[in-house]
Enzyme design. Sequence first.
Site, PDB file in Angstrom:
ATOM      1  N   THR A   1      29.808  -7.380 -15.985  1.00 42.38           N
ATOM      2  CA  THR A   1      30.716  -8.142 -16.852  1.00 42.38           C
ATOM      3  C   THR A   1      31.326  -9.294 -16.053  1.00 42.38           C
ATOM      4  OG1 THR A   1      32.597  -6.743 -16.300  1.00 42.38           O
ATOM      5  CG2 THR A   1      31.267  -6.080 -18.201  1.00 42.38           C
TER       6      THR A   1
ATOM      7  N   GLU B   1      28.646  -5.847 -22.600  1.00 37.53           N
ATOM      8  CA  GLU B   1      28.411  -4.457 -23.008  1.00 37.53           C
ATOM      9  C   GLU B   1      27.715  -4.354 -24.364  1.00 37.53           C
ATOM     10  OE1 GLU B   1      31.224  -5.839 -22.009  1.00 37.53           O
ATOM     11  OE2 GLU B   1      32.550  -4.474 -20.935  1.00 37.53           O
TER      12      GLU B   1
ATOM     13  N   LYS C   1      53.921  -8.382 -25.780  1.00 35.21           N
ATOM     14  CA  LYS C   1      54.701  -7.449 -26.597  1.00 35.21           C
ATOM     15  C   LYS C   1      56.160  -7.860 -26.565  1.00 35.21           C
ATOM     16  CE  LYS C   1      51.431  -3.680 -26.144  1.00 35.21           C
ATOM     17  NZ  LYS C   1      50.754  -3.793 -24.836  1.00 35.21           N
TER      18      LYS C   1
HETATM   19  N1  LIG Z   1      34.150 -16.135 -29.616  1.00 35.30           N
HETATM   20  C1  LIG Z   1      35.028 -15.512 -28.831  1.00 35.30           C
HETATM   21  N2  LIG Z   1      36.337 -15.634 -29.029  1.00 35.30           N
HETATM   22  C2  LIG Z   1      37.233 -15.003 -28.254  1.00 35.30           C
HETATM   23  N3  LIG Z   1      36.905 -14.223 -27.230  1.00 35.30           N
HETATM   24  C3  LIG Z   1      35.598 -14.064 -26.973  1.00 35.30           C
HETATM   25  C4  LIG Z   1      34.604 -14.688 -27.736  1.00 35.30           C
HETATM   26  N4  LIG Z   1      33.404 -14.318 -27.258  1.00 35.30           N
HETATM   27  C5  LIG Z   1      33.652 -13.519 -26.213  1.00 35.30           C
HETATM   28  N5  LIG Z   1      34.970 -13.363 -26.016  1.00 35.30           N
HETATM   29  C6  LIG Z   1      35.655 -12.588 -24.969  1.00 35.30           C
HETATM   30  O1  LIG Z   1      34.743 -12.342 -23.928  1.00 35.30           O
HETATM   31  C7  LIG Z   1      34.645 -10.950 -23.692  1.00 35.30           C
HETATM   32  C8  LIG Z   1      33.285 -10.595 -23.190  1.00 35.30           C
HETATM   33  O2  LIG Z   1      33.001 -11.346 -22.056  1.00 35.30           O
HETATM   34  P1  LIG Z   1      32.158 -10.824 -20.845  1.00 35.30           P
HETATM   35  O3  LIG Z   1      31.328  -9.675 -21.222  1.00 35.30           O
HETATM   36  O4  LIG Z   1      31.470 -12.045 -20.336  1.00 35.30           O
HETATM   37  O5  LIG Z   1      33.178 -10.314 -19.731  1.00 35.30           O
HETATM   38  P2  LIG Z   1      34.742 -10.367 -19.735  1.00 35.30           P
HETATM   39  O6  LIG Z   1      35.283  -9.442 -20.760  1.00 35.30           O
HETATM   40  O7  LIG Z   1      35.178 -11.796 -19.823  1.00 35.30           O
HETATM   41  O8  LIG Z   1      35.054  -9.776 -18.286  1.00 35.30           O
HETATM   42  P3  LIG Z   1      35.527  -8.293 -17.884  1.00 35.30           P
HETATM   43  O9  LIG Z   1      35.027  -7.355 -18.949  1.00 35.30           O
HETATM   44  O10 LIG Z   1      34.857  -8.049 -16.599  1.00 35.30           O
HETATM   45  O11 LIG Z   1      36.998  -8.360 -17.805  1.00 35.30           O
HETATM   46  C9  LIG Z   1      34.995 -10.314 -24.999  1.00 35.30           C
HETATM   47  O12 LIG Z   1      35.413  -8.995 -24.846  1.00 35.30           O
HETATM   48  C10 LIG Z   1      36.086 -11.258 -25.499  1.00 35.30           C
HETATM   49  O13 LIG Z   1      37.319 -10.937 -24.930  1.00 35.30           O
HETATM   50 MG   LIG Z   2      35.086  -7.383 -20.887  1.00 34.58          MG
END
Ligand SMILES: Nc1ncnc2c1ncn2[C@@H]1O[C@H](COP(=O)(O)OP(=O)(O)OP(=O)(O)O)[C@@H](O)[C@H]1O
Ligand SMILES: [Mg+2]
Lengths: 549, 549
Positions: free
Chosen positions: A192, A337, A446
């Site tokens: 991730t 994921e 919050k």
């Molecule tokens: N269109 C979108 N709008 C808002 N948030 C988004 C969008 N697409 C993806 N995300 C955010 O990105 C996340 C997924 O990103 P990625 O799998 O690249 O890792 P990450 O969540 O940024 O990092 P980590 O899980 O390691 O903290 C999602 O869970 C969401 O929070």
């Molecule tokens: Mg994530």
Amino acid sequence: MKNKGDHMLGMMQEWPLLCHKVIDHAAIYHGKREIVSRSVEGPFHRTDYAGIRERSLKLAQRLDRDGCRLGDRIATMAWNTWRHLETWYGVLGIGAVYHTLNPRLFPDQIAWIMNDAEDKMLFVDLTFIKLVEMIAPKVPSLERIVVLTDDAHMPETSLKNVVSYESYIAEADGDFAWAEFDERTAAGMCYTSGTTGDPKGVVYSHRSNVLHAMAAMQPDMLNLASRDRLMPVVPLFHANGWSTAFSGPMTGCAMIMPGAGMDGASIYEILTQEKVTITAAVPTVWLMLLQHMEKHGGKLPDLSRVVIGGSACPQAITKAFQDDYGVDVIHAWGMTEMSPLGTLCSIKPEYSHLEGQEKLDLQAKQGHPPFTVEMKITDDENIELPWDAKTFGRLKVRGPAVSSSYYKGRGAEQFDAEGWFDTGDVAHVDSYGYMQITDRAKDVIKSGGEWISSIEIENLAVGHPDVAEAAVIGVAHPKWDERPLLVIVAKEGRSPDKQSILDFLDGKIAKWWMPDDVIFIDEIPHTATGKIQKTTLRETLKDYQLPTG
Amino acid sequence: MKNKGDHMLGMMQEWPLLCHKVIDHAAIYHGKREIVSRSVEGPFHRTDYAGIRERSLKLAQRLDRDGCRLGDRIATMAWNTWRHLETWYGVLGIGAVYHTLNPRLFPDQIAWIMNDAEDKMLFVDLTFIKLVEMIAPKVPSLERIVVLTDDAHMPETSLKNVVSYESYIAEADGDFAWAEFDERTAAGMCYTSGTTGDPKGVVYSHRSNVLHAMAAMQPDMLNLASRDRLMPVVPLFHANGWSTAFSGPMTGCAMIMPGAGMDGASIYEILTQEKVTITAAVPTVWLMLLQHMEKHGGKLPDLSRVVIGGSACPQAITKAFQDDYGVDVIHAWGMTEMSPLGTLCSIKPEYSHLEGQEKLDLQAKQGHPPFTVEMKITDDENIELPWDAKTFGRLKVRGPAVSSSYYKGRGAEQFDAEGWFDTGDVAHVDSYGYMQITDRAKDVIKSGGEWISSIEIENLAVGHPDVAEAAVIGVAHPKWDERPLLVIVAKEGRSPDKQSILDFLDGKIAKWWMPDDVIFIDEIPHTATGKIQKTTLRETLKDYQLPTG
Ligand SMILES: Nc1ncnc2c1ncn2[C@@H]1O[C@H](COP(=O)(O)OP(=O)(O)OP(=O)(O)O)[C@@H](O)[C@H]1O
Ligand SMILES: [Mg+2]
Ligand SMILES: Nc1ncnc2c1ncn2[C@@H]1O[C@H](COP(=O)(O)OP(=O)(O)OP(=O)(O)O)[C@@H](O)[C@H]1O
Ligand SMILES: [Mg+2]
């Protein structure tokens, strides 16, 4: 009649869902379809699906001869090019596991990830040789490094056991058959982005990749047809490349691979020169492109749609693409994921009458999932919340292309007994199933027991004419526990003041959501995939005194 | 890390591909989308996916209470209506097996099929009560008959253990959960049309139905979007209803169910009134519609495309739809054994420049397969033949939605060791993978050791302005073994002569393909799915003396 246990089974063929069958399909039915790349060496390179498959077979044969086996992890640190695509399919074709590395991470993070995955080989672009020279000595499992170039371009390097890709595959004649194995076999690994903490390892299976691509290409999702020319600007190392390495060949569309050219000018050049019809990347890429076109002029006559996700797509981007360039925006949400696509904001018939601002507001939502993705929102006690477009809660998902666990059992608390995976996102859903992310659970503010959505305030703030980027974080408050602080990066040459920002927000959000303060900084910290790094921001500002506090 | 054997598995969720998840998806994300039926009782009936699911759950609950178990066969003899769709999902939801019966077969054939399948229950439309009164006494396994109507419409009948559908499900409150089981569990049964011999039983699994629908809905195949209004004119009892019962809900498009109204006037009425955008059926249905519109006038402003398959689509139909009504024709080939879609003739970019006659000639081909369907042509010795658009051979297929065997092990010779299924069709393929059926293996005419394609001559002959229908069969010949005989049904009020037919063919086919004789008859025998029954025709004409023989 076949029986398993005591009941009747279907009498349908065993035909495991294996990723290399995708490139077979492309090579047979769309063999001459172009794969165009901006090579790392410089010139444009052209091949086709038949060519990709032929060379993937050679790579598979060579890997097999070198002792690579089912389940071995083979890392790549590479831009989107034909050689990177061949590497994936070569690795997949012997049942080994492609493991994409994000070169924008710190060297130590990369070394940690490679050791965690126990990568056996690394396929690397010329761009990253210096970086790998720092990392390789720290990764004892690494047996060999293949540089994605030919002998003529091989650099001077201190690396051991290093060979050029072209000479590596030249030693195989391609007379080789893909391996056959269970469809649940590991296919790929991707960590991730590390936005909220340390990156966690996700392991895809052949089955999950194939099912995910089949779901992704359908008309209400990416809507990929063989007549499309697809350019994945999103790197293959970001969240499984948004499935393009599978959904593209499965569709048989042309693929345009932008290589290392990620700046506005390069993207504009390749988009127009190669008549791209559909492209995909995170918002920042599109900001750069739009700024480039604003400055230098430009049109996008062939481009029909652009998929934007990874973080929330600011409305200004959607509006510019649609109103100024006639390109439809498809807002998408996903995660590493989820293989990664979760929802896309295509227009259902209930909303097809929307125009102007109403349509833009709909498109600010992250959209609805395809068949194979189940979704619900719950409160902290796991009670399901209503889909009324305002109640927000923890977003949980389930499906055949959703993680069942992280590598080495990390993050077990995100998976519950009924198989739901807690995304860590907070969202509301409307009655037609359109989901909108309001926050990360870790970023939610919050205030007096009630939740304030940081993303909603940020999305509004970037609509201000002088604002380039905005982040909202919660800061400690004696009475309300936490109150929102708005952090702004101004556009070049502009200097908005606090009051003008607050006036701009006034009336657009609830009074009690109004930031208690606005501060201006030169740069907001970003993650390796270009997301705002709120952990760092919160750390920096942890002692900030709100004027109200 | 999960391991199976000694290698690494993906870490993705177990999420079996079960058919009832499709109706869940439709009810959740497209709950209010219309399902409009012409009821068998007469009036139009309107419901939606949420309604369908609710009542399917009631049915499942009632079936469960009545002792229906995983693997039990539940027959249906019914038109396409909402109740029939509910029946499928109710049956699927407890892991029982829907078994569609073709009411156009002879009663004895139906009884034989029901006994072969050991059907436990029968859901039947009012239309077929008299027919079932003849059949039921011969099917001892049959425990109960449910008439797809309400109590007010229940007919007088000699049938035992009979109940109306509405009162049957009224006794369940719907508080029921779908069963969970292995995705390879039997889902449905359908017997082949019996064109070339006795119908053979095909058993679908949940997995095959789901994968098939996912492949069918993609842009280069049916191209189904939630904005579509899909009317399956093809009955659910013909070849698994061409997947519409799954691909429709999976997409979330509106569904228009034409009930018993299969004549030109009824089809025209429902097409236009319900603003159907895509529809599918065998060529004869479309001939009736076109004749109706020719006579009474009419336009098809909402219809964008019509899928035509089951037997070769005459060019005159394609031309009329496209040139006169602005409706695209998608020629499709499939078989009961393929769930059923095998290929669709969508336009790849290589052919997108074609217009007029060239485009029509392309559309005479049955098209190319989606990912999940593998295809090859071989000679009688199983040697693969080239894809040069003229060499024809036995068409063989493989895939997760292709039969692995017939029910009770019949027709084992059609399956080989590598899993290829011999379709019984003869075809050539072009270099882009467009397949064209030239014949059934059993209908091929062998003249002096060379093959003549009966379908190609028939397709040409029906282009003659006075010809309504044409069939070509091989007749014994002392010198050439077999020579083609052309059998013609003239259009109403026309009486073409032999020479005008031969003149019409002259120059369009090779000299040695020219029929040795042309005869005129009043009616050509058809199968229960409306195909020309060449077995019967050959039997009738087996002593025919060719003038050349
Ligand atoms: N269109 C979108 N709008 C808002 N948030 C988004 C969008 N697409 C993806 N995300 C955010 O990105 C996340 C997924 O990103 P990625 O799998 O690249 O890792 P990450 O969540 O940024 O990092 P980590 O899980 O390691 O903290 C999602 O869970 C969401 O929070
Ligand atoms: Mg994530
Ligand atoms: N577009 C098409 N053009 C030509 N033939 C077609 C087309 N679509 C289907 N067919 C024919 O229909 C067959 C499949 O039909 P179906 O499964 O309904 O049973 P059948 O083959 O007619 O009967 P049986 O197998 O019992 O003899 C194909 O094998 C092919 O011969
Ligand atoms: Mg058949």
